[in-house]
Each structure stands twice: as structure tokens, then as C-alpha cells.
Design an enzyme around this catalytic site. Structure first.
Site, PDB file in Angstrom:
ATOM      1  CG  HIS A   1       6.580   7.438   4.300  1.00  0.00           C
ATOM      2  ND1 HIS A   1       6.820   7.117   2.975  1.00  0.00           N
ATOM      3  CD2 HIS A   1       5.300   7.117   4.540  1.00  0.00           C
ATOM      4  CE1 HIS A   1       5.722   6.627   2.448  1.00  0.00           C
ATOM      5  NE2 HIS A   1       4.775   6.600   3.371  1.00  0.00           N
TER       6      HIS A   1
ATOM      7  N   GLY B   1       0.789  -1.226   0.000  1.00  0.00           N
ATOM      8  CA  GLY B   1       0.000   0.000   0.000  1.00  0.00           C
ATOM      9  C   GLY B   1       0.818   1.271   0.000  1.00  0.00           C
ATOM     10  CD  GLN B   2       6.844   2.772  -0.246  1.00  0.00           C
ATOM     11  OE1 GLN B   2       7.184   1.584  -0.368  1.00  0.00           O
ATOM     12  NE2 GLN B   2       7.712   3.743  -0.066  1.00  0.00           N
TER      13      GLN B   2
HETATM   14  P1  AMP Z   1       2.067   5.679   2.184  1.00  0.00           P
HETATM   15  O1  AMP Z   1       0.752   5.107   1.748  1.00  0.00           O
HETATM   16  O2  AMP Z   1       2.651   4.954   3.363  1.00  0.00           O
HETATM   17  O3  AMP Z   1       3.031   5.849   1.039  1.00  0.00           O
HETATM   18  O4  AMP Z   1       1.711   7.107   2.777  1.00  0.00           O
HETATM   19  C1  AMP Z   1       1.937   8.317   2.125  1.00  0.00           C
HETATM   20  C2  AMP Z   1       1.401   9.362   3.040  1.00  0.00           C
HETATM   21  O5  AMP Z   1       1.872  10.618   2.608  1.00  0.00           O
HETATM   22  C3  AMP Z   1      -0.129   9.453   3.119  1.00  0.00           C
HETATM   23  O6  AMP Z   1      -0.562   9.247   4.455  1.00  0.00           O
HETATM   24  C4  AMP Z   1      -0.419  10.860   2.619  1.00  0.00           C
HETATM   25  O7  AMP Z   1      -1.507  11.463   3.300  1.00  0.00           O
HETATM   26  C5  AMP Z   1       0.888  11.571   2.889  1.00  0.00           C
HETATM   27  N1  AMP Z   1       1.153  12.726   2.053  1.00  0.00           N
HETATM   28  C6  AMP Z   1       1.056  12.816   0.709  1.00  0.00           C
HETATM   29  N2  AMP Z   1       1.418  14.043   0.284  1.00  0.00           N
HETATM   30  C7  AMP Z   1       1.758  14.744   1.391  1.00  0.00           C
HETATM   31  C8  AMP Z   1       2.216  16.081   1.617  1.00  0.00           C
HETATM   32  N3  AMP Z   1       2.408  16.954   0.607  1.00  0.00           N
HETATM   33  N4  AMP Z   1       2.463  16.470   2.887  1.00  0.00           N
HETATM   34  C9  AMP Z   1       2.267  15.619   3.912  1.00  0.00           C
HETATM   35  N5  AMP Z   1       1.845  14.334   3.763  1.00  0.00           N
HETATM   36  C10 AMP Z   1       1.586  13.913   2.514  1.00  0.00           C
END
Ligand code: AMP
Ligand code: ZN
Length: 107
Positions: free
Chosen positions: A99, A92-93
Site C-alpha cells: 500500500h 515498519g509494515q
Molecule cells: P503500514 O504500517 O504501512 O503497514 O500501514 C498500515 C496502515 O493501515 C495504518 O496506517 C493503519 O492505520 C491502516 N489500517 C489498518 N486497518 C485499517 C482499516 N480497516 N481501514 C483503513 N486503514 C486501516
């Protein structure tokens, strides 16, 4: 990585709500929080995912893990918190810059 969203946040090209920064890492608020406190902790080095780590990254990853409870406590989560690292398409990345999600509700 010029096309990486989180590298752009590190560079300051895209704004973020920073909660912690040092030479190795940056923590900022998730733009779509799924908990009252939802922070993303990232290494400043571009590493796409856990699947892309090398042995050279062991010290950096140790520093990140040691920072997690401190950043959590500084943001009201001294009673405990959840962490999540989504890895790869199957995990789900969505953003391919490693991160750690730090999530919780202040006590
Ligand atoms: P993942 O599904 O683990 O890759 O999570 C990516 C995360 O990044 C999600 O929870 C998004 O809400 C977050 N995200 C995406 N764009 C931004 C942004 N510009 N600033 C802060 N968080 C973000
Ligand atoms: Zn990146």
C-alpha cells in the site's frame, strides 16, 4: 489471500471509506489518519510488499504511481503531498498487502 485485511476490504467483507476504485486498484481513507488527508492506495492483486514484486507487476505498479497525483488532487492535495511505502518488518509494515500512503493538508 483469505486472511489479508486489505483483500477483505477489496472484497467488501470489511467496510472502508473508498475514494477511488478501478479494475486494478482501490484507494480508501486510513482508519488512523496521521495527516488531515491520509489515503491508502492498494493494488487489487495481493502483493505482500515491495519485496514481493515480480517483473510482471511493472505495468500495475506504473498504473498505481500514475494514479497517486490524481487521487491526491481529487482529495484536496493539488498543492502537493507526501507518499510513503513501509516495507517489511524492518520498514515498519503492519499490513502485508502492498500500500502507498498518500498524506497531506489541503491548501
Ligand atoms: P503500514 O504500517 O504501512 O503497514 O500501514 C498500515 C496502515 O493501515 C495504518 O496506517 C493503519 O492505520 C491502516 N489500517 C489498518 N486497518 C485499517 C482499516 N480497516 N481501514 C483503513 N486503514 C486501516
Ligand atoms: Zn491482500
Amino acid at each position: 489471500m483469505s486472511d489479508c485485511l486489505f483483500c477483505k476490504i477489496i472484497a467488501g467483507d470489511i467496510p472502508s471509506q473508498k475514494v477511488y476504485e478501478d479494475d486494478n486498484m482501490l484507494a480508501f481513507k486510513d482508519i488512523r489518519p496521521s495527516a488531515p488527508v491520509h489515503i491508502l492506495l492498494i493494488p487489487k492483486k495481493h502483493i505482500a510488499s515491495l519485496q514481493d514484486l515480480s517483473a510482471d507487476d511493472a505495468d500495475l505498479m506504473g498504473k498505481l504511481m500514475l494514479a497517486v497525483p490524481k487521487i491526491a488532487a481529487d482529495n484536496g492535495l493539488s498543492n502537493g503531498f507526501k507518499t510513503q511505502i513501509n516495507t517489511g518488518v524492518g520498514g515498519g509494515q503492519e499490513v502485508f498487502h502492498l500500500h502507498i500512503h498518500i498524506m497531506g493538508r489541503p491548501a
